[in-house]
Design an enzyme around this catalytic site. Structure first.
Site, PDB file in Angstrom:
ATOM      1  N   PRO A 179     -37.786   6.729  91.456  1.00 55.29           N
ATOM      2  CA  PRO A 179     -39.043   6.161  91.925  1.00 55.29           C
ATOM      3  C   PRO A 179     -40.287   6.753  91.275  1.00 55.29           C
ATOM      4  CG  PRO A 179     -37.998   7.522  93.611  1.00 55.29           C
ATOM      5  CD  PRO A 179     -36.999   7.329  92.530  1.00 55.29           C
ATOM      6  N   ASN A 180     -41.220   5.866  91.022  1.00 54.65           N
ATOM      7  CA  ASN A 180     -42.561   6.168  90.492  1.00 54.65           C
ATOM      8  C   ASN A 180     -42.578   6.498  89.004  1.00 54.65           C
ATOM      9  OD1 ASN A 180     -44.029   5.830  93.003  1.00 54.65           O
ATOM     10  ND2 ASN A 180     -43.018   7.702  93.676  1.00 54.65           N
ATOM     11  N   ARG A 200     -50.969   8.447  85.206  1.00 52.53           N
ATOM     12  CA  ARG A 200     -51.537   9.485  86.083  1.00 52.53           C
ATOM     13  C   ARG A 200     -50.834  10.815  85.835  1.00 52.53           C
ATOM     14  NH1 ARG A 200     -50.518   6.791  91.604  1.00 52.53           N
ATOM     15  NH2 ARG A 200     -50.491   4.740  90.659  1.00 52.53           N
ATOM     16  N   TYR A 210     -46.712  15.284  83.580  1.00 57.06           N
ATOM     17  CA  TYR A 210     -45.642  14.410  83.077  1.00 57.06           C
ATOM     18  C   TYR A 210     -45.864  13.921  81.634  1.00 57.06           C
ATOM     19  CZ  TYR A 210     -44.409  14.410  88.003  1.00 57.06           C
ATOM     20  OH  TYR A 210     -44.056  14.802  89.266  1.00 57.06           O
ATOM     21  N   ASN A 266     -32.659  10.892  85.841  1.00 58.41           N
ATOM     22  CA  ASN A 266     -33.844  11.535  86.385  1.00 58.41           C
ATOM     23  C   ASN A 266     -34.072  10.872  87.745  1.00 58.41           C
ATOM     24  OD1 ASN A 266     -36.268  12.522  87.194  1.00 58.41           O
ATOM     25  ND2 ASN A 266     -37.330  12.189  85.235  1.00 58.41           N
ATOM     26  N   ALA A 308     -38.102  11.844  92.862  1.00 58.00           N
ATOM     27  CA  ALA A 308     -38.167  12.499  94.181  1.00 58.00           C
ATOM     28  C   ALA A 308     -36.833  12.464  94.919  1.00 58.00           C
ATOM     29  CB  ALA A 308     -39.259  11.850  95.016  1.00 58.00           C
ATOM     30  N   GLU A 362     -28.423  15.828  84.587  1.00 59.53           N
ATOM     31  CA  GLU A 362     -29.638  15.700  85.403  1.00 59.53           C
ATOM     32  C   GLU A 362     -30.828  16.067  84.518  1.00 59.53           C
ATOM     33  OE1 GLU A 362     -29.637  18.209  88.872  1.00 59.53           O
ATOM     34  OE2 GLU A 362     -31.768  17.803  89.291  1.00 59.53           O
ATOM     35  N   HIS A 422     -35.238  16.206  84.169  1.00 63.76           N
ATOM     36  CA  HIS A 422     -36.597  16.127  84.712  1.00 63.76           C
ATOM     37  C   HIS A 422     -37.605  16.387  83.606  1.00 63.76           C
ATOM     38  CE1 HIS A 422     -34.990  16.068  88.746  1.00 63.76           C
ATOM     39  NE2 HIS A 422     -34.175  17.037  88.372  1.00 63.76           N
ATOM     40  N   ARG A 482     -42.643  24.622  90.049  1.00 63.21           N
ATOM     41  CA  ARG A 482     -43.520  23.803  90.891  1.00 63.21           C
ATOM     42  C   ARG A 482     -43.318  24.169  92.374  1.00 63.21           C
ATOM     43  NH1 ARG A 482     -43.215  17.729  89.123  1.00 63.21           N
ATOM     44  NH2 ARG A 482     -45.135  17.718  90.373  1.00 63.21           N
TER      45      ARG A 482
END
Ligand code: CA2
Length: 149
Positions: free
Chosen positions: A10-11, A18, A23, A74, A77, A98, A100, A107
């Site tokens: 998601p996103n 943004r 990112y 990825n 969330a 996996e 990211h 973070r």
């Protein structure tokens, strides 16, 4: 030619619009193009997808059985929340990486736990968009010894 499913949660469709300091500036379309190109260079066919829906991601993971030779995911969330994605990945027999963009361990504490890591062959994080190419290089090694999912 080995088929690699690259799943994005998601996103991630908002990439490049943004939070570039976290990112990067690349859009997900840019990352798809470089992933497909890199796949060609190293001899792998790339199926690149994104969904904001947990159920759709799970359907795609289930659909990988017998159809893909490796999965790069990825989960965004859902990394930190989804037992359902963990359970789906547990049923998969092919290599899983996996991935990211950001270094989740530098973070917020809630990003330090991943439901996916226990079933992944390896984890790549913190290299931004370049991580997708690193993940492809890594999975190409893993799939050479393996059958389809
Ligand atoms: O670093 C990563 O790749 C993450 O998977 C990205 C997720 C985050 O929840 C994970 O902890 C780490 C967030 C993806 C949201 O992407 C956006 C991109 C641009 C603008 C807004 C959100």
């Amino acid at each position: 030619m080995p088929k690699i499913l690259i799943l994005n949660g998601p996103n991630l469709n908002l990439l490049g619009t943004r939070e570039p300091e976290i990112y990067g500036h690349d859009t997900l379309t840019d990352i798809e193009a470089t992933s497909v190109q890199h796949g060609k260079t190293i001899g792998m066919l790339i199926d690149f997808r994104q969904s904001n829906s947990e159920g759709e991601l799970i359907d795609w993971i289930q659909g990988a059985a017998g159809a893909a030779d490796g999965i790069i995911i990825n989960p965004a969330a859902y990394t930190h929340t989804s037992v359902a994605i963990l359970d789906a990945l547990k049923q998969v027999d092919c290599p899983i990486i996996e991935l990211h963009l950001s270094n989740i361990f530098s973070r917020e504490p809630f990003r330090h736990h991943s439901y996916v890591s226990p079933v992944a062959n390896g984890l790549i994080c913190g290299f931004g968009a370049h991580g997708y190419l690193l993940a492809l290089d890594a999975i190409s090694r893993l799939v050479s010894d393996k059958e389809e999912c």
